[in-house]
Write a protein that holds these residues in place. Structure first.
Motif, PDB file in Angstrom:
ATOM      1  N   LEU A   1       3.139  14.419   1.548  1.00 30.33           N
ATOM      2  CA  LEU A   1       3.601  13.933   2.874  1.00 30.33           C
ATOM      3  C   LEU A   1       2.760  12.850   3.210  1.00 30.33           C
ATOM      4  O   LEU A   1       3.144  12.095   4.166  1.00 30.33           O
ATOM      5  CB  LEU A   1       3.688  15.205   3.641  1.00 30.33           C
ATOM      6  CG  LEU A   1       4.700  16.347   3.430  1.00 30.33           C
ATOM      7  CD1 LEU A   1       4.538  17.513   4.559  1.00 30.33           C
ATOM      8  CD2 LEU A   1       6.172  15.720   3.137  1.00 30.33           C
ATOM      9  N   PHE A   2       1.326  12.772   2.626  1.00 28.71           N
ATOM     10  CA  PHE A   2       0.704  11.514   3.154  1.00 28.71           C
ATOM     11  C   PHE A   2       1.375  10.236   2.662  1.00 28.71           C
ATOM     12  O   PHE A   2       1.783   9.908   1.630  1.00 28.71           O
ATOM     13  CB  PHE A   2      -0.690  11.854   2.353  1.00 28.71           C
ATOM     14  CG  PHE A   2      -1.484  10.572   3.116  1.00 28.71           C
ATOM     15  CD1 PHE A   2      -2.291  10.458   4.021  1.00 28.71           C
ATOM     16  CD2 PHE A   2      -1.683   9.536   2.074  1.00 28.71           C
ATOM     17  CE1 PHE A   2      -2.978   9.403   4.395  1.00 28.71           C
ATOM     18  CE2 PHE A   2      -2.560   8.651   2.588  1.00 28.71           C
ATOM     19  CZ  PHE A   2      -3.176   8.137   3.475  1.00 28.71           C
ATOM     20  N   LYS A   3       1.470   9.202   3.761  1.00 26.92           N
ATOM     21  CA  LYS A   3       1.976   8.013   3.305  1.00 26.92           C
ATOM     22  C   LYS A   3       0.887   6.892   3.862  1.00 26.92           C
ATOM     23  O   LYS A   3       0.529   7.134   5.184  1.00 26.92           O
ATOM     24  CB  LYS A   3       3.412   7.796   4.340  1.00 26.92           C
ATOM     25  CG  LYS A   3       4.548   9.036   3.958  1.00 26.92           C
ATOM     26  CD  LYS A   3       4.746   8.807   2.603  1.00 26.92           C
ATOM     27  CE  LYS A   3       5.805  10.000   2.188  1.00 26.92           C
ATOM     28  NZ  LYS A   3       6.214   9.946   0.520  1.00 26.92           N
ATOM     29  N   CYS A   4       0.643   6.039   3.240  1.00 25.89           N
ATOM     30  CA  CYS A   4      -0.501   5.173   3.574  1.00 25.89           C
ATOM     31  C   CYS A   4       0.507   4.158   4.361  1.00 25.89           C
ATOM     32  O   CYS A   4       1.363   3.521   3.773  1.00 25.89           O
ATOM     33  CB  CYS A   4      -1.093   4.715   2.315  1.00 25.89           C
ATOM     34  SG  CYS A   4      -2.426   3.165   2.445  1.00 25.89           S
ATOM     35  N   PRO A   5      -0.078   3.658   5.505  1.00 28.11           N
ATOM     36  CA  PRO A   5       0.662   2.730   6.289  1.00 28.11           C
ATOM     37  C   PRO A   5       0.328   1.189   5.542  1.00 28.11           C
ATOM     38  O   PRO A   5       1.136   0.362   6.118  1.00 28.11           O
ATOM     39  CB  PRO A   5       0.072   2.760   7.732  1.00 28.11           C
ATOM     40  CG  PRO A   5      -1.412   3.207   7.408  1.00 28.11           C
ATOM     41  CD  PRO A   5      -1.402   4.143   6.101  1.00 28.11           C
ATOM     42  N   TYR A   6      -0.497   0.910   4.812  1.00 29.14           N
ATOM     43  CA  TYR A   6      -0.912  -0.456   4.410  1.00 29.14           C
ATOM     44  C   TYR A   6      -0.109  -0.519   2.957  1.00 29.14           C
ATOM     45  O   TYR A   6       0.236  -1.710   2.555  1.00 29.14           O
ATOM     46  CB  TYR A   6      -2.239  -0.559   3.925  1.00 29.14           C
ATOM     47  CG  TYR A   6      -3.189  -0.422   5.352  1.00 29.14           C
ATOM     48  CD1 TYR A   6      -3.717  -1.683   5.748  1.00 29.14           C
ATOM     49  CD2 TYR A   6      -3.503   0.732   5.593  1.00 29.14           C
ATOM     50  CE1 TYR A   6      -4.398  -1.331   7.001  1.00 29.14           C
ATOM     51  CE2 TYR A   6      -4.755   0.789   6.765  1.00 29.14           C
ATOM     52  CZ  TYR A   6      -4.836  -0.326   7.293  1.00 29.14           C
ATOM     53  OH  TYR A   6      -5.684  -0.181   8.444  1.00 29.14           O
ATOM     54  N   CYS A   7       0.428   0.305   2.370  1.00 31.46           N
ATOM     55  CA  CYS A   7       1.171   0.294   1.010  1.00 31.46           C
ATOM     56  C   CYS A   7       2.664   0.793   1.143  1.00 31.46           C
ATOM     57  O   CYS A   7       2.892   1.643   1.788  1.00 31.46           O
ATOM     58  CB  CYS A   7       0.454   1.303  -0.081  1.00 31.46           C
ATOM     59  SG  CYS A   7      -1.213   0.728  -0.140  1.00 31.46           S
TER      60      CYS A   7
ATOM     61  N   ALA B   1      -6.778   1.857 -13.463  1.00 28.74           N
ATOM     62  CA  ALA B   1      -7.405   1.868 -12.273  1.00 28.74           C
ATOM     63  C   ALA B   1      -6.754   0.409 -11.755  1.00 28.74           C
ATOM     64  O   ALA B   1      -6.133  -0.369 -12.175  1.00 28.74           O
ATOM     65  CB  ALA B   1      -8.870   1.517 -12.021  1.00 28.74           C
ATOM     66  N   ILE B   2      -6.886   0.496 -10.026  1.00 25.52           N
ATOM     67  CA  ILE B   2      -6.436  -0.866  -9.332  1.00 25.52           C
ATOM     68  C   ILE B   2      -7.423  -1.645  -9.152  1.00 25.52           C
ATOM     69  O   ILE B   2      -8.469  -1.134  -8.597  1.00 25.52           O
ATOM     70  CB  ILE B   2      -5.793  -0.281  -8.202  1.00 25.52           C
ATOM     71  CG1 ILE B   2      -4.623   0.661  -8.623  1.00 25.52           C
ATOM     72  CG2 ILE B   2      -5.144  -1.399  -7.585  1.00 25.52           C
ATOM     73  CD1 ILE B   2      -4.041   1.644  -7.249  1.00 25.52           C
TER      74      ILE B   2
ATOM     75  N   LEU C   1       2.805   5.539  -5.092  1.00 24.10           N
ATOM     76  CA  LEU C   1       2.089   5.601  -6.327  1.00 24.10           C
ATOM     77  C   LEU C   1       1.248   4.675  -6.689  1.00 24.10           C
ATOM     78  O   LEU C   1       0.345   4.663  -7.516  1.00 24.10           O
ATOM     79  CB  LEU C   1       3.328   5.982  -7.713  1.00 24.10           C
ATOM     80  CG  LEU C   1       4.065   7.133  -7.379  1.00 24.10           C
ATOM     81  CD1 LEU C   1       5.065   7.256  -8.569  1.00 24.10           C
ATOM     82  CD2 LEU C   1       3.126   8.387  -7.506  1.00 24.10           C
ATOM     83  N   GLY C   2       1.524   3.326  -6.279  1.00 23.32           N
ATOM     84  CA  GLY C   2       0.562   2.107  -6.231  1.00 23.32           C
ATOM     85  C   GLY C   2      -0.695   2.236  -5.389  1.00 23.32           C
ATOM     86  O   GLY C   2      -1.207   1.248  -5.467  1.00 23.32           O
ATOM     87  N   CYS C   3      -0.804   3.228  -4.555  1.00 19.95           N
ATOM     88  CA  CYS C   3      -1.670   3.181  -3.509  1.00 19.95           C
ATOM     89  C   CYS C   3      -3.020   3.825  -4.334  1.00 19.95           C
ATOM     90  O   CYS C   3      -2.827   4.868  -5.034  1.00 19.95           O
ATOM     91  CB  CYS C   3      -1.519   3.874  -2.127  1.00 19.95           C
ATOM     92  SG  CYS C   3      -2.469   4.151  -1.075  1.00 19.95           S
ATOM     93  N   TYR C   4      -4.122   3.468  -3.816  1.00 17.56           N
ATOM     94  CA  TYR C   4      -5.280   3.865  -4.198  1.00 17.56           C
ATOM     95  C   TYR C   4      -5.471   5.498  -4.123  1.00 17.56           C
ATOM     96  O   TYR C   4      -5.968   6.272  -4.746  1.00 17.56           O
ATOM     97  CB  TYR C   4      -6.564   3.346  -3.866  1.00 17.56           C
ATOM     98  CG  TYR C   4      -7.987   3.780  -4.063  1.00 17.56           C
ATOM     99  CD1 TYR C   4      -8.441   3.698  -5.165  1.00 17.56           C
ATOM    100  CD2 TYR C   4      -8.582   4.463  -3.136  1.00 17.56           C
ATOM    101  CE1 TYR C   4      -9.716   4.384  -5.469  1.00 17.56           C
ATOM    102  CE2 TYR C   4      -9.800   4.971  -3.305  1.00 17.56           C
ATOM    103  CZ  TYR C   4     -10.385   4.956  -4.386  1.00 17.56           C
ATOM    104  OH  TYR C   4     -11.772   5.524  -4.664  1.00 17.56           O
TER     105      TYR C   4
END
Length: 1303
Positions: free
Chosen positions: A780-786, A1099-1100, A790-793
């Protein structure tokens, strides 16, 4: 006397069965015509049981039989056979839907007619609720002799029933039934009370399963128990069961020990028994007593209240408003007077150079780091202990309130011991449970328990399938036993399905809401705020599920041909109407059309074409937990009513979830170990529209994360580990170990999954820090920047898909018991691990607590915790903590913060890319790189995928251009904490080789120093006298420490003696497989100590590049040149850089891809470790400039052959073929001047063999490939006329569907 071994038929037995069908001198009954269609279609029609019998003396196959829950009569609907029997026959037997099976076919050798009885016995043993086996004899018609049935041998053991129109004079050639009665075939069991003279026989019986009792209690403890005269003696009941053999000699085969001496209040306080009426009789309409007591319970925090932004904001507010003890009250006037504001960029400049003044600016930051975010490491954040007050109500009898009245109101008896004889069929223990309830007709529940430090016997494990576990409460009692309970209705009731009616809508609503409705309506909880928080997920999902159920039920009731089917599950008498049975559940399903889309990610057989249009998707299934053991009966009855024979349930990881209380009785489909194509993880903005008007979500099977459950109506087979295993740590090796342990039944040929419903029951406990498991499974965690999660660190995993899928396409929590906490000590003598106040016993202990990054400070004590502004990213929980710390840093110190990053591996650059992309200014960041020693022989020879010197030089230039300050060759020396808090004020580094020190101030210190073993772990390892060498655990070649019951696996081990192969930086999957082999849980036939599988790291990188690096471990270290002397081939095209490294033997030992494409490239593992000639002459094509991008090259059609799961078998066959010929050719004494010509002949001869084998391989697996390979016969078909070619294609399609119409 001839003895037989009767067992279930498997796919591997097809050849023997087909040979038996076509052999002379056999008898049969049933329809034999479909059996001549070919052996491949023999197992296509559904059968409840396929049994075969082997002669024990000769091991020859002598009989094959088929049983099903409906007759093999094509014109008769599968759900109407009971009506057919009732109307056409006058039966004196009480036959119901569930107590009868049909004996549809049997073939056996004529000289082994007695095998019929053995087969029937075995079926009755497996089906405890089946009383009758029915064989249908059709009217005699003229037909060839090889189609004539024989019922002579079956007639000897059965009753014959004729239809109502039968007449011996006018109508004698009619249909007839041959019914075998269970009680006329099986040996009768006689139960009686045990006597004192039975002591020796009972002790001999117990000696086989529980020999420790005799040593503990003596030789006469049974007689002593029987002859007890104390007041509590009448509460104990000892029962023995006897059977008569063929010589009519009585033999004791079973022993039962039951008691009613139960401390009910003890179980009410320590176990959650409210749903079982608190183990007392109901007091409805009667006078009653009640006692008020306080009990403990545990509430698990919901996902929506754990790591989301709202959850952390609430935690922030609750902590501050709750009276947080601040170091200073928000920067006092006195502290403000000690600093001034500079006009340059608004930075704060100290008026007096003082450490205290610097900390005044950061005390709010320290407060949030210390008291808010670090709370995510505490167990109380995830598990909340509550004190609840309950009213214990029990009916009032003659006795006054107290123990005597409670005992009189008891509704439970206790099973202390159950033991079957050595030769007693364990499946008949169901009959013993029936006898127990008959011995206590006034009690509805039976309980049994298994102590934590005692191994369960085989009889206990057999009867456990009819019991359900009881959840224990948090208690001061030490080492509570595991308690199991069952109800009378579970044993005696018939579970059946009924189609949905209008009056059932409210019943479905009530069952769907379940226990949650009681919790919503009851305001008695003392911690209502947390209860709401812990149930918020369930309530939101429940509301959505109820909305979907209402729409489906409306569609089913209004439309005659709805795509959905809804059934209520009821318990009682299956021959009676739905109103006369108690509803215990419901099931909603529809036809499953997306089976072909599962092959991208899941390991499924591809040749089940006969099941097309016969697959169903379960949308929702609710069932009372006491009836979960009847799962097979429910699926069997569901198949009879719907004509679906392959059931799937899809549980979405990051979408709406639906209930399925039987998913634990369904087989989980294992994801593929290696994907065969790039897996893109961008999220499409537009979802595909559903085909139905109910707008149910239509998942994207190629990108969505889902857990797939399957039930193919096969008999259940359990897989387990015999010893209790305790694992410390939840590392990638742990995940690989648990996954292979859960799927120990899975294989490339689907040997077990094609014949059984494979279920895992594991005795495994994993100990890890609180929050680690919860973070890995959080969705349920959603990154506000991405835009892409799945492509978020924060959600991106560096491991291969084998490890990644353990948390997105599997849920190990279904099989494994996870215990949060910190290990305090290991007691090797008593074999237990202590965490806080809990002792966890083990037979085998596995140390898998590696930490990839650990900062070792020479001045910090071992027992102290980490500073609150120090971050080491070893798991997803650390990533989430880093995100919130960065967010807090930017909010509280937007212009004056300083971030210090220390490390020199690819993970360091990945973290820097995250910081840059999530709001951190490059000018406020300092990057310090330690000196890397590259002259060590071991480091030069071992392949390390986590470090790449050439690429990191380019990345340094990119960061410098962005304004990041980089300091190279500075090793960490120590950090300075504030004198009154654990907050790092500055970090001191030492330059190599000048030894000059440099000091950097920081608000956040992120360290990527490679460590592998934490100082806290070393403390309890040393206390347990586990041999260590500096920071590594010493193990032998079997991964055993100096304690043979303690194993260690991971990057923190050191083998002694030192092996001549690489065991660091190896595949976690392969290491876990070696551990399973050494533990003798999953033996590997082709086991070897050396590692042969590649290791993948991804890694990204900055500028939104993605790196994938695959390396092969060195199999022979002493004979290898340093890594830098390998041959590297590189390509660059369209922002994609590729590098392929070749060893001196021209084996691909490294593949590196840096690309802007957002995808997982796990398929590259197929090509690492292969010879370049096998990869379509890779080196020659590269030198000819025909390869412009290795990434595209490895996706060409020919690569499908190498990626096929059976390609290794083809290589093994070729090696076996060529080895003798090559050895004989090379061992000639003198090859002469014409040696080259001989070699050419040898090569051309073997080329022909290899071509033939390759063509055979392509023909056998042609359907598995996406690209259609052209075969020689394809060109011959092109020359045929169109009408002939189309007729051949239609004939093939008809052959595939020949068995679909058979019922």
């Amino acid at each position: 006397m001839i003895e037989f071994d009767v067992r279930l038929a498997e796919v591997a037995d097809l050849d023997g069965i087909y040979k038996l069908i076509r052999s002379p001198g056999v008898k049969w009954f049933g329809n034999i015509r479909p059996k001549f269609c070919g052996k491949d279609s023999l197992f296509h029609p559904y059968q409840t049981y396929r049994m075969l019998a082997l002669c024990r003396h000769t091991s020859a196959l002598v009989a094959y039989a088929e049983f099903r829950n409906y007759p093999s009569i094509t014109a008769l609907p599968t759900d109407s056979w009971l009506d057919w029997l009732t109307v056409r026959y006058c039966l004196t037997l009480s036959i119901s839907w569930l107590n009868a099976l049909f004996f549809n076919f049997c073939i056996y050798k004529s000289e082994y007619s007695m095998v019929l009885v053995e087969i029937i016995k075995e079926v009755f043993y497996r089906e405890n609720r089946v009383w009758y086996l029915i064989a249908v004899r059709t009217p005699l018609v003229r037909q060839p002799s090889h189609f004539m049935e024989t019922f002579d041998d079956l007639e000897k053991i059965s009753q014959i029933f004729y239809p109502l129109e039968f007449c011996t004079e006018k109508n004698c050639n009619t249909q007839s039934l041959y019914i075998v009665d269970r009680f006329s075939v099986l040996p009768k069991i006689t139960y009686r009370k045990a006597l004192a003279e039975d002591n020796d026989d009972v002790i001999e019986l117990l000696e086989f399963e529980m020999p420790e009792l005799r040593e503990k209690l003596g030789d006469y403890y049974i007689a002593e128990e029987v002859m007890r005269q104390d007041p509590g003696a009448e509460k104990s009941l000892l029962v023995v069961a006897e059977t008569s053999n063929q010589c009519e000699e009585t033999e004791m085969v079973l022993f039962l020990w039951m008691t009613t001496d139960i401390d009910i209040l003890f179980y009410v306080r320590n176990y959650e028994v409210e749903s079982f009426g608190n183990l007392v009789k109901p007091a409805s309409g009667k006078s009653f007593h009640y006692e008020t007591m306080t009990v403990s319970s545990v509430q698990r925090r919901a996902e929506a209240s754990t790591f989301t932004s709202d959850a952390l904001d609430d935690l922030d507010a609750i902590t501050i408003l709750g009276g947080l003890q601040r170091v200073d009250s928000g920067m006092s006037v006195a502290s403000m007077g000690k600093m001034k504001i500079s006009s340059i960029a608004g930075t704060v400049v100290d008026a007096h150079v003082s450490e205290d003044n610097k900390f005044y600016m950061r005390e709010c930051l320290f407060s949030k780091f210390k008291y808010i975010l670090e709370k995510l490491h505490s167990t109380d954040y995830y598990l909340r202990h509550e004190q609840n007050v309950i009213n214990f109500i029990y009916p009032a009898g003659k006795e006054p309130a107290g123990p005597a009245a409670i005992e009189a109101a008891s509704n439970v008896f206790f099973l202390k011991s159950i033991v079957g004889g050595r030769d007693f069929p364990l499946s008949r223990l169901f009959n013993a449970i029936v006898a127990m309830f008959c011995a206590y007709p006034d009690r509805d529940y039976c309980m049994m328990q298994i102590s934590a430090n005692i191994k369960a016997s085989r009889s206990y494990l057999e009867v456990l399938q009819y019991f359900m576990p009881v959840v224990s409460r948090p208690s001061n009692e030490c080492s509570l036993a595991e308690v199991y309970i069952t109800h009378r209705s579970t044993i005696f009731g018939e579970v059946s399905l009924y189609k949905l009616r209008k009056e059932d809508v409210s019943v479905v609503h009530t069952l769907a809401v379940g226990i949650l409705a009681k919790e919503i309506s009851s305001p008695d909880s003392t911690a209502s705020s947390f209860s709401y928080c812990s149930k918020i997920n369930e309530r939101a999902e429940l509301e959505h599920e109820l909305h979907v159920l209402d729409a489906i039920m409306k569609d089913v009731l209004e439309k005659e041909f709805s795509e959905f089917a809804v059934f209520t599950i009821r318990c009682g008498n299956s021959t009676k109407s739905a109103k006369q049975n108690t509803s215990i559940g419901f099931v909603v399903l529809r036809q499953f059309h997306c089976h072909g889309q599962l092959f991208d990610h899941y390991h499924l057989p591809k040749h089940d074409t006969h099941l097309n249009r016969l697959r169903a998707e379960i949308i929702s299934l609710r069932l009372h937990p006491l009836f979960v053991s009847s799962g097979d009966l429910i699926f069997r009855d569901l198949a009879r009513k719907t004509n679906f024979y392959d059931f799937y349930f899809i549980s979405a990881f990051d979408n709406h979830k639906y209930s399925n209380d039987l998913k634990k009785m369904m087989m989980v489909v294992e994801p593929k170990t290696i994907k065969n194509a790039p897996v893109f993880f961008r999220v499409h903005s537009e979802q595909r529209k559903s085909r139905n008007r109910l707008h149910l979500p239509s998942p994207n099977y190629s990108t969505d994360n889902m857990i797939i459950y399957r039930h193919k109506l096969n008999p259940v087979k359990w897989f387990t580990n015999n010893k209790k295993v305790v694992i410390i740590g939840f590392s990638p090796v742990t995940k690989a170990f648990l996954r292979q342990l859960v799927f120990q039944w899975n294989s490339r040929d689907h040997k077990n999954s094609e014949n059984f419903t494979c279920l895992s029951w594991l005795q495994v406990t994993v100990i890890c820090r609180a929050g680690v498991v919860e973070a890995d499974y959080d969705s349920l965690f959603k990154c506000p920047y991405c835009t892409s999660p799945l492509g978020c660190y924060l959600s991106y995993q560096n491991e291969s898909c084998f490890i990644r899928d353990c948390c997105v396409r599997l849920d190990l929590r279904y099989w494994v018991h996870f215990v949060p906490g910190k290990v305090e000590l290991i007691n090797r003598e008593k074999k237990y691990v202590k965490i806080e106040a809990c002792e966890i016993h083990y037979d085998t202990l596995l140390l898998m607590c590696e930490r990839k990054f650990v900062l070792r400070s020479p001045e910090s004590p071992v027992g102290t915790g980490s500073p609150c502004n120090l971050v080491e990213v070893n798991c997803r929980l650390n990533k989430l903590l880093l995100f919130y710390k960065v967010r807090t840093l930017l909010e509280n110190m937007p212009r004056t913060y300083l971030v210090l990053v220390y490390g020199s591996n690819l993970s360091t650059y990945e973290c820097i890319a995250f910081l840059i992309g999530h709001g951190v200014d490059c000018s406020r960041m300092v990057f310090v790189q330690p000196h890397r020693f590259i002259g060590k022989d071991a480091d030069m020879k071992e392949k390390n995928p986590f470090w790449d010197q050439n690429l990191q030089l380019i990345l340094d230039d990119i960061l410098v251009d962005k304004g990041v300050a980089i300091f190279i060759d500075y090793d960490f020396h120590h950090y300075n904490l504030h004198k009154s808090s654990d907050f790092i004020m500055e970090v001191v580094f030492q330059h190599f080789p000048s030894r000059k020190q440099a000091t950097f101030e920081c608000d956040l210190f992120i360290s990527f120093e490679e460590g592998h073993l934490h100082q806290r772990h070393m403390k309890w390892l040393k206390a347990a006298n586990i041999n260590l060498d500096n920071n590594e655990i010493l193990v032998n070649e079997r991964y055993q420490t100096n304690d043979p019951n303690i194993y260690a696996a991971g990057s923190f081990i050191k083998m002694r003696p030192k092996p001549n192969y690489q065991y660091r930086y190896v595949s976690s999957r392969e290491m876990a497989r070696k551990i399973l082999h050494h533990l003798d849980i999953v033996p590997d036939i082709d086991f070897e100590d050396r590692y042969s599988e590649p290791l993948l790291f991804q890694a990204i990188l900055p500028l939104r590049y993605f790196i994938t690096k695959v390396t092969m471990p060195r199999r022979y270290l002493n004979s290898h040149l340093p890594v830098m002397e390998t041959c590297n081939l590189t390509t660059y095209k369209k922002n994609t850089f590729c590098r392929v490294g070749l060893s001196r033997h021209m084996m691909v030992d490294e593949i590196v891809v840096v690309t802007k494409n957002e995808c997982y490239l796990d398929f590259l593992q197929h090509f690492c470790g292969k010879h370049e000639l096998l990869l379509n002459n890779l080196k020659a094509r590269y030198k000819a400039h025909t390869i412009h991008s290795f990434l595209k090259y490895f996706q060409e059609p020919w690569t499908e052959l190498i990626m096929h799961e059976n390609f290794k078998d083809l290589q093994a066959e070729n090696k076996e073929l060529l080895n003798p010929m090559a050895i004989s050719a090379l061992s000639r004494a003198s090859r002469g001047a014409l040696g080259t010509i001989t070699d050419m002949d040898f090569s051309s001869l073997n080329r022909r063999y290899l071509e033939v084998k390759l063509m055979t391989f392509l023909r056998d697996h042609r359907r598995d490939f996406r690209h259609k390979f052209a075969l020689p016969e394809d060109f011959l078909q092109l020359e045929q006329p169109d009408w002939e070619r189309h007729s051949n294609e239609s004939t093939e399609e008809q052959d595939e569907s020949t068995d679909e119409s058979e019922t």
